[in-house]
Scaffold this motif. Structure first.
Motif: not given
Length: 463
Positions: A107-121
């Protein structure tokens, strides 16, 4: 062996933008050439760990999101659902849209557009062991607990900062766990009186025996909430820089074989290597420069005539640039005219002249900046300021030309071993400089990608 669970990114985009002073949802604000929501969808759509995306959107705007998804080719989006009146209601609507089968939910806030791909991984990896995962960073500020005083608030307590973390998103769960937590919450008559502010809070309150693992977040993973956040996010997009995509060998041939590539400044340095690489991938390359065939990018008519003789144009690359160092008070009018003409008017002229050609093909424009664009430096005032202007030009054109299907990006190489640099600095140790070939290869990678409005770093350490 347990089969891999599908992982679903739930993009919560139900806000209305009141705190940023807008009547439209803040996730539809444009930053760096694209809406905030598009940046966020790009992250999840491009993450190999994510199998599906569900978007919760502000009521009345789902049609816009459907058009955005179709236009952007976000193939992983399976549902676009109207959000609820609260964060918890929006989350519950998303959970109901996922069906009964167990999965990982991010579940992710749409208004956090600078999320690093590393975090998803790291979040998806953590869900192999834990059934609840939060993303958080240490608090750099002292946090105080306030209490009512006789004339306002007073400090009641100062918790140990070393144990405090600032929560971010995504917040991640096994679907069965977050569903059970919400079912228990809705059965509690006191839940509406003291609602949780986030989804981990619901699990912590109603499933206290479920450990919530913490994945380290990022200072750049800001939430665009207030007016100043829009400006901060815009600057972070410029400074953070995107990563160059990694095409496979077949991608180069499919994108370039038989296509027309025009390179301005193609006689030496980075431009010459772009020419060589593109030809190697089967492109029909047309190279122009002042030394090669008298084409000067500071002269619009010269650029327009060069493009007119090419015919169909699929890709345009402008590597032309000059570097004059010295104190501004001491430079000549000729130096000013040359620097501004080549480094700024050049990209403007190339863009203007290329537009009608690229509009016909849905083509790509690639410009170049320098690491000096991030701040002005003594003796670089003209050079660094023109390079900063190119970054803003890139982002503006990506936005302006999006409806025409034209993608515009900018490559930002570190110090590179080019004749231009050697003339300015003399001979330098080779191991401290990028090779023009490495920059050219990244340029080709960006050129054939679906990126737009991005500043892509090329660094010596490959990071």
């Amino acid at each position: 062996m347990e089969s891999r669970l599908r992982s679903v990114g739930v993009v919560l985009a139900g806000g209305v933008g009141q705190r940023v002073g807008l009547n439209t949802p803040k996730q539809l604000i444009k930053i760096a050439g694209r809406t905030i929501l598009e940046h966020t969808l790009t992250l999840f759509d491009g993450a190999p760990e994510i199998d599906e995306i569900v978007v919760l959107m502000t009521p009345g705007f789902t049609d816009q999101v459907e058009e955005m998804v179709a236009r952007g080719g976000f193939g992983k989006v399976s549902h676009i659902v109207e959000g609820g009146a609260s964060r918890t209601e929006s989350t519950w609507r998303a959970l109901k849209a996922l069906g009964p089968q167990e999965c990982n939910v991010l579940l992710h806030d749409a208004v956090r557009p600078l999320l690093e791909p590393r975090i998803i991984t790291e979040c998806v990896a953590a869900l192999q062991t834990y059934s609840a995962v939060d993303v958080a960073i240490p608090s750099s500020d002292t946090v105080v607990v306030a209490a009512p005083g006789p004339r306002g608030e007073i400090v009641r307590d100062i918790p140990d900062r070393s144990r405090l973390r600032r929560g971010q998103t995504p917040q991640c769960f096994r679907l069965s766990v977050i569903r059970e937590a919400y079912e228990r919450a809705f059965a509690d008559p006191d839940f509406d009186k003291q609602p949780a502010t986030d989804d981990c809070g619901v699990v912590l309150r109603y499933l206290p025996d479920v450990p919530i693992y913490i994945v380290p977040g990022s200072e750049h993973n800001i939430k665009v909430t207030h007016p100043v956040d829009v400006h901060i996010a815009d600057k972070l997009f410029q400074l953070a820089a995107a990563s160059a995509p990694q095409p496979n060998p077949r991608d180069y041939r499919e994108a370039l074989d038989g296509r027309s590539v025009v390179v301005f400044g193609g006689s030496y340095g980075i431009g010459a290597d772009v020419v060589d690489l593109a030809q190697g991938y089967g492109a029909r390359v047309h190279s122009f420069s002042r030394t090669q065939n008298g084409v000067r990018v500071e002269d619009y008519d010269s650029v327009a005539k060069a493009l007119a003789q090419v015919g169909q144009v699929d890709y345009v690359v402008n590597t032309a640039g000059v570097l004059h160092m010295g104190k501004l008070a001491e430079v000549t009018d000729e130096t000013i005219a040359d620097t501004v003409g080549v480094n700024y008017l050049g990209p403007v002229n190339v863009a203007r002249a290329a537009y009608p050609h690229l509009r016909e093909t849905g083509g790509r424009l690639l410009l170049y900046t320098s690491s000096s664009y991030t701040r002005g430096r003594a003796h670089y005032s003209l050079y660094s300021s023109t390079k900063a202007a190119v970054v803003n030009l890139t982002q503006a054109l990506a936005d302006e030309w999006a409806a025409d299907g034209i993608r515009v990006n900018c490559v930002n190489p570190e110090r590179t071993s080019t004749p231009m640099r050697e003339r300015a600095f003399g001979e330098e140790p080779a191991h401290t400089l990028l090779s023009p070939r490495a920059v050219a290869q990244t340029s080709i990678d960006v050129l054939i990608s679906d990126l737009t409005g991005q500043v892509v770093d090329v660094r010596l350490d490959g990071a």
